[in-house]
Motif scaffolding. Structure first.
Motif, PDB file in Angstrom:
ATOM      1  N   TYR A   1       0.839  -1.202   0.000  1.00 53.51           N
ATOM      2  CA  TYR A   1       0.000   0.000   0.000  1.00 53.51           C
ATOM      3  C   TYR A   1       0.874   1.252   0.000  1.00 53.51           C
ATOM      4  CZ  TYR A   1       0.872   0.206   5.058  1.00 53.51           C
ATOM      5  OH  TYR A   1       1.465   0.281   6.294  1.00 53.51           O
TER       6      TYR A   1
ATOM      7  N   ALA B   1      -6.021   9.494  -2.004  1.00 54.38           N
ATOM      8  CA  ALA B   1      -6.889   8.665  -2.846  1.00 54.38           C
ATOM      9  C   ALA B   1      -7.041   9.236  -4.258  1.00 54.38           C
ATOM     10  CB  ALA B   1      -8.257   8.507  -2.194  1.00 54.38           C
TER      11      ALA B   1
ATOM     12  N   SER C   1      -3.511  -2.528  -1.899  1.00 56.71           N
ATOM     13  CA  SER C   1      -4.493  -1.549  -1.444  1.00 56.71           C
ATOM     14  C   SER C   1      -4.332  -0.270  -2.254  1.00 56.71           C
ATOM     15  CB  SER C   1      -4.292  -1.256   0.042  1.00 56.71           C
ATOM     16  OG  SER C   1      -5.136  -0.204   0.453  1.00 56.71           O
TER      17      SER C   1
ATOM     18  N   GLU D   1      -5.650   2.447  -1.218  1.00 60.99           N
ATOM     19  CA  GLU D   1      -5.721   3.483  -0.184  1.00 60.99           C
ATOM     20  C   GLU D   1      -4.383   3.580   0.536  1.00 60.99           C
ATOM     21  OE1 GLU D   1      -8.123   5.538   0.329  1.00 60.99           O
ATOM     22  OE2 GLU D   1      -9.599   4.622  -0.980  1.00 60.99           O
ATOM     23  N   HIS D   2      -4.268   4.539   1.434  1.00 61.89           N
ATOM     24  CA  HIS D   2      -3.032   4.746   2.183  1.00 61.89           C
ATOM     25  C   HIS D   2      -2.961   3.864   3.432  1.00 61.89           C
ATOM     26  CE1 HIS D   2      -6.018   7.395   3.959  1.00 61.89           C
ATOM     27  NE2 HIS D   2      -5.339   7.255   5.081  1.00 61.89           N
TER      28      HIS D   2
ATOM     29  N   PRO E   1      -8.385  -1.400   3.450  1.00 61.12           N
ATOM     30  CA  PRO E   1      -9.490  -0.462   3.250  1.00 61.12           C
ATOM     31  C   PRO E   1     -10.834  -1.130   3.521  1.00 61.12           C
ATOM     32  CG  PRO E   1      -8.538  -1.085   1.153  1.00 61.12           C
ATOM     33  CD  PRO E   1      -7.689  -1.703   2.220  1.00 61.12           C
TER      34      PRO E   1
ATOM     35  N   ARG F   1     -11.511  -0.989  -3.273  1.00 64.83           N
ATOM     36  CA  ARG F   1     -10.251  -0.288  -3.055  1.00 64.83           C
ATOM     37  C   ARG F   1      -9.110  -1.250  -2.721  1.00 64.83           C
ATOM     38  NH1 ARG F   1      -9.871   3.877  -5.548  1.00 64.83           N
ATOM     39  NH2 ARG F   1      -8.327   4.720  -4.134  1.00 64.83           N
TER      40      ARG F   1
END
Length: 142
Positions: A32, A38, A110, A112-113, A117, A122
């Motif tokens: 990730y 995002a 992922s 996302e950060h 998620p 995502r």
């Protein structure tokens, strides 16, 4: 998913790796971008390129990818599709033993950060088999 060229090692050095287990005890390695937003299209495209190369699918359906996680003398590696470089990572203490016993792991990317998620669209997932011999000469990207 459209095939995209894999990102270069400079991008990979900014990727975080999370090695944990599912509720049922299955080992998971998650890639990730911890500092990405995002809406950053460049980061999203690079993460999708990794997922595409690994043969992952949206959600938590866990298709077999045809790719491998490598347990080599020098450490743990994931071939993310770059012609020369691989992703070298150091898992949590117990994780390698479980992967060896299971003969593989789940891989997740992922978008996302964070590593897990909430929304299934995502995250992209799949199953990796375990290999103990590298198919070619690699340069670890990290």
């Amino acid at each position: 998913m459209t095939p995209l060229p894999p990102p270069d090692p400079g991008f990979i050095s900014g990727i975080a790796i999370d090695t944990r287990f599912t509720a049922s005890g299955t080992p998971v390695v998650t890639l990730y971008p911890p500092h990405a937003h995002a809406l950053n299209a460049g980061v999203g495209s690079a993460m999708l390129a990794i997922a595409s190369r690994l043969g992952l699918r949206y959600g938590r359906h866990l298709p077999r990818t045809g790719e491998y996680i490598y347990d080599l003398y020098e450490g743990w590696f994931l071939d993310y599709g770059h012609p020369r470089d691989v992703l070298h990572f150091t898992p949590d203490f117990l994780w390698p033993h479980v992967v060896r016993g299971a003969g593989g792991a789940v891989v997740a990317v992922s978008l996302e950060h964070e590593p897990r998620p909430v929304e299934d669209e995502r995250i992209l997932t799949g199953r990796l088999a375990l290999r103990r011999r590298a198919p070619r000469t690699w340069r670890p990207a990290r």
